[in-house]
Design a protein around this motif. Structure first.
Motif, PDB file in Angstrom:
ATOM      1  N   ASP A 373       0.862  -1.179   0.000  1.00 61.41           N
ATOM      2  CA  ASP A 373       0.000   0.000   0.000  1.00 61.41           C
ATOM      3  C   ASP A 373       0.899   1.231   0.000  1.00 61.41           C
ATOM      4  OD1 ASP A 373      -1.945   1.872   0.213  1.00 61.41           O
ATOM      5  OD2 ASP A 373      -2.660   1.269   2.205  1.00 61.41           O
ATOM      6  N   GLU A 402      -8.252   8.148   0.257  1.00 66.40           N
ATOM      7  CA  GLU A 402      -8.629   7.565   1.553  1.00 66.40           C
ATOM      8  C   GLU A 402      -8.586   6.046   1.522  1.00 66.40           C
ATOM      9  OE1 GLU A 402     -12.420   9.084   2.588  1.00 66.40           O
ATOM     10  OE2 GLU A 402     -11.743  11.178   2.762  1.00 66.40           O
ATOM     11  N   THR A 403      -8.689   5.471   0.333  1.00 69.72           N
ATOM     12  CA  THR A 403      -8.632   4.017   0.198  1.00 69.72           C
ATOM     13  C   THR A 403      -7.193   3.589  -0.116  1.00 69.72           C
ATOM     14  OG1 THR A 403      -9.194   4.198  -2.157  1.00 69.72           O
ATOM     15  CG2 THR A 403     -11.005   3.893  -0.594  1.00 69.72           C
TER      16      THR A 403
END
Length: 554
Positions: A373, A402-403
């Motif tokens: 991520d 935000e994801t």
């Protein structure tokens, strides 16, 4: 509505036909673009066809006109004699109602007509008409309907105007279409004048004109084919050496430095081949020498970096001990301990960068890709550089989704690239905010670092990724950089199969964009973020991808 529907259908079919034509013609268009010989031969054939066609048309038309003029001269000469003979035979009659006039006209027509059948192109037709005397019937030498040959305009010119007139007419005789040259002339008699018509078939002239046209056509076609063959052979003599040079150049660019062109003769192409071979030999010598120098430089850099590790470790241990006890020393000695610690940190960073560069140069750098991520990586870099940003009065602004943004990357290398970019932006930000933006799409992820500092001059976007290059060497530096950070970052991006690009303008800041494929090994086609900031109008200078510097570390 039906008209609109019809137009839509027509447009749809035209698009389909256009796409099919492009698909069918793609091989021909590709061959046309790639083959110089094909273009030369095709253009030669087109040009020669136009020239030969124009010349053949001119020759055929002039030949037909000459043949017709000759026939007209012959018929006009014969017509004068026939008019005189007919006038002498008919002038003995003083009245049109004389019973002997009819047989005399028939006899005269028979005497004036040439032997032969007009259907066999051998005989002419003679006709005498007396439109001004209804009692005199028209007489024709052959059983042929002359109405389609002797037109009303011709009869009017001869009978009413009393002129000698001519025209070319075509008629169906005996199942054949025959062209006639029709002459009409008034014949003056004692009781008035009658009209004499002389119809001569142009079969011989037409046949000769057709033979001339056929000869010109066959000769022109043979000449065009011959010119095409000659153009192909001549072009081949030129294209083959050029193709050989292209193949040799491709092999040279692939690293086969011993490739040379074949030299035949002493002409210009032979001179080109000899010059090409001389250039290739010089390049080979220079490349071999540069490769040897590069190998020695890489080995020197690697050896020096490794050899300095041991004394650096010893000095580091002593410096750490002194630094930990600096509070018990005099202020001047304590300050010296702090400076020693800072310079050792900088020296150790330089050694680390040199070792990393030597790994890239030796081809030993490996990508430890994993699904990671990127949002936490961006936030971690921002947190670690917040202290430096606070000292120089710069605010770091994040613009991240935000994801999670998942990509198959090497997290350590991505974090190092981002740390170098943000560190440079903070250092050159002139106290203005630095924005970090992260975005992704189906095939790529992109991170941009934007500052509003001194920016880059035109052309410097090509230099920022060179080793040890600095836009302003005289500037006081806060980060203690080595001048290798952006070079290492460019190599890290290239190792991922990605792009590291730069944009800048004087006084308007700079922006760097790192673009990586979502899946390792995929090819990048576009980036989800623009390189030129949205708050700045596009400039003329095109963005430049990071390029590996050809100069090695000294």
């Amino acid at each position: 509505m039906p008209i609109r529907r019809t137009l839509r259908v027509l447009r749809r079919y035209s698009r389909v036909l256009g796409r099919r034509f492009e698909h069918w013609s793609a091989p021909a268009r590709r061959q046309w673009r790639r083959s110089l010989q094909l273009r030369v031969v095709a253009l030669t054939l087109v040009a020669s066809s136009l020239l030969v066609g124009a010349f053949g048309f001119f020759v055929a038309q002039n030949s037909a006109r000459i043949l017709l003029n000759r026939a007209q001269d012959e018929v006009a000469s014969s017509m004068d004699n026939k008019v005189k003979y007919a006038s002498s035979q008919l002038s003995i009659f003083f009245q049109a109602r004389d019973r002997k006039l009819g047989p005399t006209i028939i006899t005269t027509v028979g005497s004036l007509a040439a032997d032969g059948d007009p259907a066999d192109s051998g005989g002419s037709i003679v006709a005498i008409r007396a439109d001004n005397f209804p009692d005199i019937d028209p007489v024709t030498s052959a059983k042929v309907n002359t109405d389609q040959l002797i037109t009303d305009d011709l009869r009017k010119a001869v009978a009413q105007d009393g002129k000698v007139a001519e025209q070319v007419r075509t008629a169906e005789i005996g199942g054949r279409t025959i062209k006639f040259l029709v002459y009409g002339s008034p014949v003056r008699t004692s009781f008035g004048h009658v009209e004499l018509y002389y119809l001569v078939p142009l079969t011989t002239e037409d046949s000769a004109a057709n033979q001339i046209r056929t000869t010109v056509l066959v000769t022109g076609l043979a000449l065009v084919i011959l010119l095409g063959v000659v153009a192909g052979l001549v072009t081949r003599l030129v294209v083959l050496p050029v193709r050989g040079a292209a193949r040799t150049a491709q092999r040279l660019s692939a690293g086969l430095l011993d490739q040379r062109m074949k030299v035949d003769g002493e002409d210009d192409l032979a001179l080109l081949a000899a010059s090409f071979n001389q250039m290739a030999a010089n390049l080979q010598r220079q490349i071999v020498r540069l490769e040897e120098m590069s190998r020695l430089q890489r080995r020197f850099t690697s050896d020096v970096s490794h050899e300095l590790r041991t004394p650096l470790t010893t000095v580091r241990m002593a410096a750490d001990l002194i630094f930990s006890e600096r509070e018990e020393f005099d202020p001047a000695v304590a300050r010296s301990a702090e400076l020693l610690q800072a310079e050792l940190d900088r020296f150790e960073s330089l050694l680390t960068d040199l070792l990393e560069i030597s790994r890239f140069d030796a081809g030993f750098a490996a990508l430890d890709a994993e699904h990671a991520d990127l949002v936490p990586i961006v936030q971690r870099v921002s947190d670690r550089l917040t202290g430096l940003a606070d000292r120089v009065g710069v605010t770091i602004e994040l613009n991240v989704p935000e994801t999670p943004v998942i990509a198959e990357v090497d997290p350590r290398r991505v974090e190092r690239v981002l740390r170098n970019l943000v560190g440079n932006a903070v250092e050159h930000g002139e106290g203005r905010p630095v924005q970090i933006t992260l975005a992704s799409d189906d095939g790529a992820v992109a991170m941009t670092v934007r500052d509003h500092g001194i920016g880059l001059k035109p052309g410097e976007e090509r230099l920022v990724f060179n080793r040890f290059w600095r836009a302003d060497p005289s500037r006081a530096r806060q980060t203690g950089g080595t001048g290798l950070g952006l070079s290492i970052s460019a190599e890290d991006a290239r190792l991922h199969g990605g792009w590291l690009e730069a944009w800048g303008a004087p006084g308007e800041g700079a922006q760097f964009r790192l673009t990586l494929p979502v899946r390792a090994g995929d090819r990048l086609l576009s980036a989800p973020l623009p390189l030129i900031p949205r708050d700045r109008e596009p400039v003329i200078e095109a963005p430049v991808l990071a390029e590996t510097d050809s100069a090695e570390v000294m």
